[in-house]
Design an enzyme around this catalytic site. Structure first.
Site, PDB file in Angstrom:
ATOM      1  N   THR A   1       0.873  -1.178   0.000  1.00  0.00           N
ATOM      2  CA  THR A   1       0.000   0.000   0.000  1.00  0.00           C
ATOM      3  C   THR A   1       0.901   1.215   0.000  1.00  0.00           C
ATOM      4  OG1 THR A   1      -1.678  -1.112   1.330  1.00  0.00           O
ATOM      5  CG2 THR A   1      -1.691   1.294   1.393  1.00  0.00           C
TER       6      THR A   1
ATOM      7  N   ARG B   1     -12.923  -9.132  -2.164  1.00  0.00           N
ATOM      8  CA  ARG B   1     -12.168  -8.933  -0.916  1.00  0.00           C
ATOM      9  C   ARG B   1     -11.803  -7.440  -0.747  1.00  0.00           C
ATOM     10  NH1 ARG B   1      -6.855  -6.855   0.662  1.00  0.00           N
ATOM     11  NH2 ARG B   1      -6.291  -7.839   2.603  1.00  0.00           N
ATOM     12  N   VAL B   2     -12.001  -6.956   0.439  1.00  0.00           N
ATOM     13  CA  VAL B   2     -11.603  -5.590   0.768  1.00  0.00           C
ATOM     14  C   VAL B   2     -10.651  -5.665   1.957  1.00  0.00           C
ATOM     15  CG1 VAL B   2     -12.447  -3.405   1.741  1.00  0.00           C
ATOM     16  CG2 VAL B   2     -13.701  -4.513  -0.129  1.00  0.00           C
ATOM     17  N   GLY B   3      -9.584  -4.915   1.898  1.00  0.00           N
ATOM     18  CA  GLY B   3      -8.596  -4.956   2.974  1.00  0.00           C
ATOM     19  C   GLY B   3      -8.811  -3.853   3.995  1.00  0.00           C
ATOM     20  N   ASP B   4      -7.744  -3.528   4.698  1.00  0.00           N
ATOM     21  CA  ASP B   4      -7.815  -2.520   5.754  1.00  0.00           C
ATOM     22  C   ASP B   4      -7.776  -1.091   5.230  1.00  0.00           C
ATOM     23  OD1 ASP B   4      -5.144  -3.222   4.898  1.00  0.00           O
ATOM     24  OD2 ASP B   4      -4.412  -1.835   6.424  1.00  0.00           O
TER      25      ASP B   4
ATOM     26  N   THR C   1       0.344  -0.851   6.467  1.00  0.00           N
ATOM     27  CA  THR C   1       0.523  -1.649   5.256  1.00  0.00           C
ATOM     28  C   THR C   1       0.745  -3.091   5.709  1.00  0.00           C
ATOM     29  OG1 THR C   1       1.801  -1.955   3.220  1.00  0.00           O
ATOM     30  CG2 THR C   1       3.010  -1.148   5.133  1.00  0.00           C
ATOM     31  N   GLY C   2       0.484  -4.025   4.800  1.00  0.00           N
ATOM     32  CA  GLY C   2       0.644  -5.420   5.172  1.00  0.00           C
ATOM     33  C   GLY C   2      -0.690  -6.134   5.143  1.00  0.00           C
TER      34      GLY C   2
HETATM   35  N1  ASP Z   1      -2.947  -3.601   3.534  1.00  0.00           N
HETATM   36  C1  ASP Z   1      -3.213  -3.946   2.172  1.00  0.00           C
HETATM   37  C2  ASP Z   1      -4.402  -4.848   2.122  1.00  0.00           C
HETATM   38  O1  ASP Z   1      -4.506  -5.757   2.915  1.00  0.00           O
HETATM   39  C3  ASP Z   1      -2.061  -4.597   1.472  1.00  0.00           C
HETATM   40  C4  ASP Z   1      -0.680  -4.117   1.847  1.00  0.00           C
HETATM   41  O2  ASP Z   1      -0.503  -3.013   2.293  1.00  0.00           O
HETATM   42  O3  ASP Z   1       0.278  -4.884   1.712  1.00  0.00           O
HETATM   43  O4  ASP Z   1      -5.228  -4.675   1.259  1.00  0.00           O
END
Ligand code: ASP
Length: 336
Positions: A196, A224-227, A247-248
């Site tokens: 991100t 799918r939706v992330g954070d 991020t992550g």
């Molecule tokens: N946090 C992001 C998600 O899960 C991906 C990332 O930042 O690596 O959508």
């Protein structure tokens, strides 16, 4: 009295004045902008132009991450890796110094989701729009519908992924879950298949804002939706305390309302780095043995212009900019 109150606050966090000393306070800078990963260097340059001219942190964090959205990145913008059905779907959010916030999720074929998120914040009574509704709103606002094609790199990565994924269209959800068990972590070359661009800034007027934008996990389940578009998880800003972005692996950031947790810890007196570390520890505790299989990182700034970061694993870096000649990539500390 004040000192005692502060001591009690720290005590309730399980911290002592001694443990706080182990965190070096980063130097204070105003204005300042920080952002995730090495793409942050270019993004910071665009943000810095706004800040240098005395502009608002909100404008800086929008213009900064737009640079990454327009670049050919594995994990941000329309050039990014698609979901497991071959569609690029984007998540983004933005938040200003007045608790105004806006976000979009599962948005397709729009080049700058961050700007749509800002329009959601400024032009609607809502905080979040998703999917077809978000796209419809974007078009009404004058954004252009981009072609539904994958970038060359994404096409190649998707073809490679398909070979091993043994993905078959959903026939029976139980079976399909098994077949397509979503393992979002390391690719064969050792790189993470997700990222991100997250950015937080403090402007000359002393106000903080933040933004983040991503295509989420490569080859994720459709829908799918992330954070990143979830205010309080991927991003949170409180102008009294500071701002944080994550991020992550988004699922694990959502579980602890990560960015909000970091900001709240800063409010209670922790430095940005100490606050990020506490939030990472919380995730690692919850994940137990599985923590070694994922990456999560936070970056944060406080009202005084101090910055910090912490990650679960080695390899996370973030770009810190407080001047034309001071835009550096720093290695984050990590827990395991
Ligand atoms: N946090 C992001 C998600 O899960 C991906 C990332 O930042 O690596 O959508």
């Amino acid at each position: 009295m004040l000192a005692r109150r502060r001591f009690l606050q720290l005590g309730s966090l399980g911290l002592s004045a001694f443990s706080l000393k182990s965190f070096a306070q980063s130097p204070m800078h105003k204005p300042i902008v920080i952002s995730t990963w090495d793409a942050g260097i270019e993004a910071n340059k665009a943000a810095w132009k706004v800040l240098r001219a005395g502009g608002r942190a909100l404008d800086a964090v929008e213009q900064g991450v737009m640079v990454t959205e327009a670049s050919q990145s594995c994990c941000v913008g329309l050039g990014a890796n698609p979901d497991r059905d071959g569609h690029v779907t984007l998540d983004a959010s933005i938040m200003d110094e007045h608790f105004n916030c806006g976000s979009v999720a599962f948005l397709e074929r729009i080049k700058h989701p961050i700007s749509v998120a800002r329009r959601v914040m400024e032009k609607t009574p809502h905080v979040m729009l998703v999917g077809a509704g978000a796209q419809q709103f974007a078009l009404e606002q004058g954004f252009q519908l981009e072609p539904a094609v994958l970038s060359k790199d994404a096409e190649k990565a998707y073809r490679n992924w398909l070979k091993k994924s043994e993905y078959k269209p959903v026939i029976n959800i139980e079976n399909s879950r098994k077949q397509t068990a979503f393992v979002p972590n390391k690719l064969e070359n050792g790189e993470w298949n997700h990222d991100t661009i997250g950015m937080v800034a403090l402007d000359n007027a002393g106000n903080v804002s933040g933004s983040c934008t991503t295509s989420g996990m490569g080859f994720k389940m459709r829908g799918r939706v992330g954070d990143s578009p979830i205010i309080g998880a991927g991003l949170f800003v409180d102008n009294e305390a500071g701002a944080a972005v994550a991020t992550g692996q988004g699922e694990d950031v959502i579980r602890v309302a990560g960015a909000h947790l970091v900001v709240e810890l800063m409010r209670q007196g922790l430095s940005p780095e100490a606050a990020c570390k506490k939030a990472i520890e919380r995730i690692v505790k919850i994940k137990g043995n599985k923590a070694k299989d994922i990456q999560v990182a936070f970056i944060a700034i406080n009202k005084r212009g101090e910055h910090g970061a912490y990650a679960i694993q080695k390899g996370f870096n973030y770009a810190v900019c407080y001047g034309d000649a001071a835009n550096n990539l720093l290695d984050s500390k990590f827990l395991i």
